[in-house]
Scaffold this motif. Structure first.
Motif, mmCIF file in Angstrom:
data_model
loop_
_atom_site.group_PDB
_atom_site.id
_atom_site.type_symbol
_atom_site.label_atom_id
_atom_site.label_comp_id
_atom_site.label_asym_id
_atom_site.label_seq_id
_atom_site.Cartn_x
_atom_site.Cartn_y
_atom_site.Cartn_z
ATOM 1 N N LYS A 1 -2.136 -4.870 1.123
ATOM 2 C CA LYS A 1 -3.040 -4.628 -0.001
ATOM 3 C C LYS A 1 -3.810 -5.897 -0.322
ATOM 4 O O LYS A 1 -3.222 -6.966 -0.507
ATOM 5 C CB LYS A 1 -2.239 -4.171 -1.220
ATOM 6 C CG LYS A 1 -3.086 -3.760 -2.412
ATOM 7 C CD LYS A 1 -2.198 -3.250 -3.532
ATOM 8 C CE LYS A 1 -3.018 -2.828 -4.741
ATOM 9 N NZ LYS A 1 -2.138 -2.320 -5.839
ATOM 10 N N THR A 2 -5.112 -5.787 -0.399
ATOM 11 C CA THR A 2 -5.962 -6.932 -0.696
ATOM 12 C C THR A 2 -5.587 -7.545 -2.046
ATOM 13 O O THR A 2 -5.422 -6.826 -3.039
ATOM 14 C CB THR A 2 -7.440 -6.514 -0.721
ATOM 15 O OG1 THR A 2 -7.786 -5.983 0.557
ATOM 16 C CG2 THR A 2 -8.346 -7.696 -1.040
ATOM 17 N N ILE B 1 -3.325 7.491 3.162
ATOM 18 C CA ILE B 1 -3.452 6.425 2.172
ATOM 19 C C ILE B 1 -3.638 7.055 0.794
ATOM 20 O O ILE B 1 -4.550 7.864 0.586
ATOM 21 C CB ILE B 1 -4.650 5.512 2.491
ATOM 22 C CG1 ILE B 1 -4.524 4.963 3.914
ATOM 23 C CG2 ILE B 1 -4.746 4.371 1.490
ATOM 24 C CD1 ILE B 1 -5.807 4.355 4.445
ATOM 25 N N GLY C 1 -9.907 -2.460 -0.290
ATOM 26 C CA GLY C 1 -8.523 -2.583 -0.740
ATOM 27 C C GLY C 1 -7.498 -2.795 0.353
ATOM 28 O O GLY C 1 -6.344 -3.105 0.062
ATOM 29 N N LEU C 2 -7.901 -2.620 1.614
ATOM 30 C CA LEU C 2 -6.977 -2.812 2.737
ATOM 31 C C LEU C 2 -7.348 -4.092 3.480
ATOM 32 O O LEU C 2 -8.491 -4.255 3.911
ATOM 33 C CB LEU C 2 -7.033 -1.620 3.694
ATOM 34 C CG LEU C 2 -6.733 -0.245 3.082
ATOM 35 C CD1 LEU C 2 -6.853 0.834 4.151
ATOM 36 C CD2 LEU C 2 -5.348 -0.214 2.446
ATOM 37 N N LEU D 1 -7.598 1.597 -5.023
ATOM 38 C CA LEU D 1 -7.662 0.517 -4.033
ATOM 39 C C LEU D 1 -9.084 -0.003 -3.869
ATOM 40 O O LEU D 1 -9.308 -1.207 -3.750
ATOM 41 C CB LEU D 1 -7.134 1.007 -2.687
ATOM 42 C CG LEU D 1 -5.624 1.127 -2.525
ATOM 43 C CD1 LEU D 1 -5.294 1.852 -1.218
ATOM 44 C CD2 LEU D 1 -4.960 -0.231 -2.562
ATOM 45 N N SER E 1 -2.816 -8.998 -2.952
ATOM 46 C CA SER E 1 -1.404 -8.921 -3.328
ATOM 47 C C SER E 1 -0.537 -9.663 -2.321
ATOM 48 O O SER E 1 -0.871 -9.766 -1.144
ATOM 49 C CB SER E 1 -0.938 -7.451 -3.409
ATOM 50 O OG SER E 1 -1.614 -6.757 -4.424
ATOM 51 N N VAL F 1 0.854 -1.192 0.000
ATOM 52 C CA VAL F 1 0.000 0.000 0.000
ATOM 53 C C VAL F 1 0.890 1.243 0.000
ATOM 54 O O VAL F 1 1.865 1.324 0.761
ATOM 55 C CB VAL F 1 -0.932 0.019 1.230
ATOM 56 C CG1 VAL F 1 -1.825 1.259 1.214
ATOM 57 C CG2 VAL F 1 -1.778 -1.252 1.271
#
Length: 465
Positions: free
Chosen positions: A306-307, A271, A281-282, A277, A309, A179
């Protein structure tokens, strides 16, 4: 016996009106948070986030139980992320190069694990250069953005100028868990108004007050420690604003060159790329300390990645080994059953890492001591056994008896032997922590003819010659 609770629509509408409305609840009893259905989102808001923020500072989803002392609920449409506000997440700032003396109150003074509170989305201004902020500037430049705020001033005895020399006042690029963030000081106003708990910086749309307006507990450990802000004092061009010390709301200023032990750097993490994102996304990854400690506590902590990844396994630095453990082994055991060294790439589907301070329980060990013999023409099946972190894969060095084969995933030796004889071979078990080998053997025999069987070439049926 009846109590009115105000519903502030937070910019949303009911029947075309944004006016507040009231509902009735029973005095002295908890009640159910109202539905979002029937409300229209603010103009231009195409998201799907919705919660109520209570007068107690807490967030409530529709149908949640709301405490009896709450007198107002304000609709929240504008959180950029579904991450829970007010929760604590840990970031590694050890490589950022923050000048000053590390705050001795930190759980980890090496800065590998620094606690931040997730503020969520606020609408406030920030600065990009040393400016005495005007109300006009603040109104023109405030914007919705989401922040984490450090729970401590991470260093002290550092001047505003010294931080600015390192790019830490107005923003330094920082990446964690895939992120992108900006690491910087918060805006906090070029002047102040009010006093005591009602004091705030001016312009009031600064980040420090926006955070406290959202929840007065989101800025912690302010007692007897100032935190530098971005703003130039409106009355003294050589001075810079700072907050805290006497109260969370207290505003003061000092020379940009001042570097006493009572003023420090409390960073925020903004962020970036919120639209890219997306709301989900988190992702939260739990770190189970496995009996180790961080700042004297063995409680699990959480990091943000990061969602979808991969991410880097965190450091072991900053963690204290379990009591009486004088070893040096350290790995993380993932929720996927695999072991990871600090710095390893961790798959995106891992949701938990557990600290491992000893290798014995996860190194693979073959426990099968012997294998049974078999017979020609009869089905054979035997599964090799090993302890250790799964998955375990199996292989053979040498050759099994003819007709038998090994399943590398299950360790099962099976088949139908086709020839008599003895075979000696080595089995190898491998997992993420290493491998183990063991020499084993299988003897295949061929049955002798039964006593009642006869050859009729030289013998009669009764067995006489």
């Amino acid at each position: 016996g009846l109590k009115a609770v105000t519903l502030d629509l937070g910019g949303g509408k009911l029947g075309g009106s944004t006016d507040t409305i009231q509902i009735i609840v029973k005095t002295g009893e908890s009640f159910t948070a109202p539905a979002s259905e029937g409300l229209t989102r603010p103009d231009g808001n195409t998201g799907n986030y919705f919660k109520w923020r209570g007068s107690d500072g807490e967030l409530y989803a529709p149908d949640d139980n709301v405490p009896a002392d709450v007198t107002k609920l304000t609709a929240q449409f504008d959180e950029q992320f579904t991450l829970t506000t007010g929760d604590t997440y840990w970031f590694d700032l050890s490589g950022v190069g923050i000048p000053g003396t590390a705050n001795s109150s930190l759980p980890d003074t090496s800065l590998h694990y620094v606690p931040f509170t997730y503020v969520g989305t606020i609408e406030a201004y920030k600065l990009t250069s040393a400016t005495a902020t005007t109300e006009e500037y603040a109104q023109q430049n405030k914007y919705p953005h989401s922040l984490f705020v450090a729970d401590y001033a991470v260093t002290h005895t550092i001047s505003w100028g010294g931080l600015n020399d390192e790019g830490l006042i107005f923003g330094k690029d920082y990446v964690a868990g895939g992120v992108d963030y900006t690491l910087r000081a918060p805006s906090c106003g070029s002047g102040f108004t009010g006093s005591g708990d009602s004091e705030c910086g001016t312009p009031q749309s600064n980040e420090w007050d926006a955070v406290l307006d959202k929840n007065s507990g989101y800025i912690q450990n302010w007692n007897k420690m100032y935190s530098w802000g971005q703003d130039v004092s409106s009355g003294f061009a050589s001075s810079r604003a700072r907050r805290g010390y006497d109260s969370a709301r207290y505003w003061h200023y000092d020379y940009a060159t001042d570097s006493g032990p009572r003023v420090g750097f409390r960073p925020v993490l903004e962020i970036l790329n919120a639209d890219t994102l997306g709301p989900d996304g988190l992702k939260v990854v739990t770190l189970d300390l496995g009996g180790g400690k961080l700042g004297g506590s063995s409680d699990a902590i959480h990091i943000i990645v990061k969602t979808g990844s991969t991410f880097t396994a965190p450091a072991s630095d900053g963690l204290t080994r379990p009591d009486g453990d004088a070893g040096s082994f350290f790995m993380w055991l993932g929720s996927d059953g695999k072991l990871y060294d600090p710095g390893d790439n961790v798959p995106a589907d891992v949701t938990k890492l557990t600290a491992q301070f000893a290798s014995s329980s996860h190194s693979v060990t073959i426990t099968t001591a012997t294998l049974p013999d078999g017979k020609v023409g009869e089905a054979y099946s035997q599964t090799l056994i090993a302890t250790g972190t799964t998955p375990i894969t199996w292989s053979i060095i040498g050759a099994l008896p003819d007709g038998l084969s090994l399943n590398k995933d299950t360790g099962k030796i099976s088949g139908t032997p086709t020839a008599a004889g003895s075979s000696t071979f080595t089995v190898k078990a491998t997992n993420s922590a290493g491998s183990d080998t063991k020499e084993l053997s299988i003897t295949i025999t061929k049955d002798a003819p039964p006593a009642h069987e006869h050859s009729y070439g030289d013998w009669r049926k009764d067995g006489t010659n």
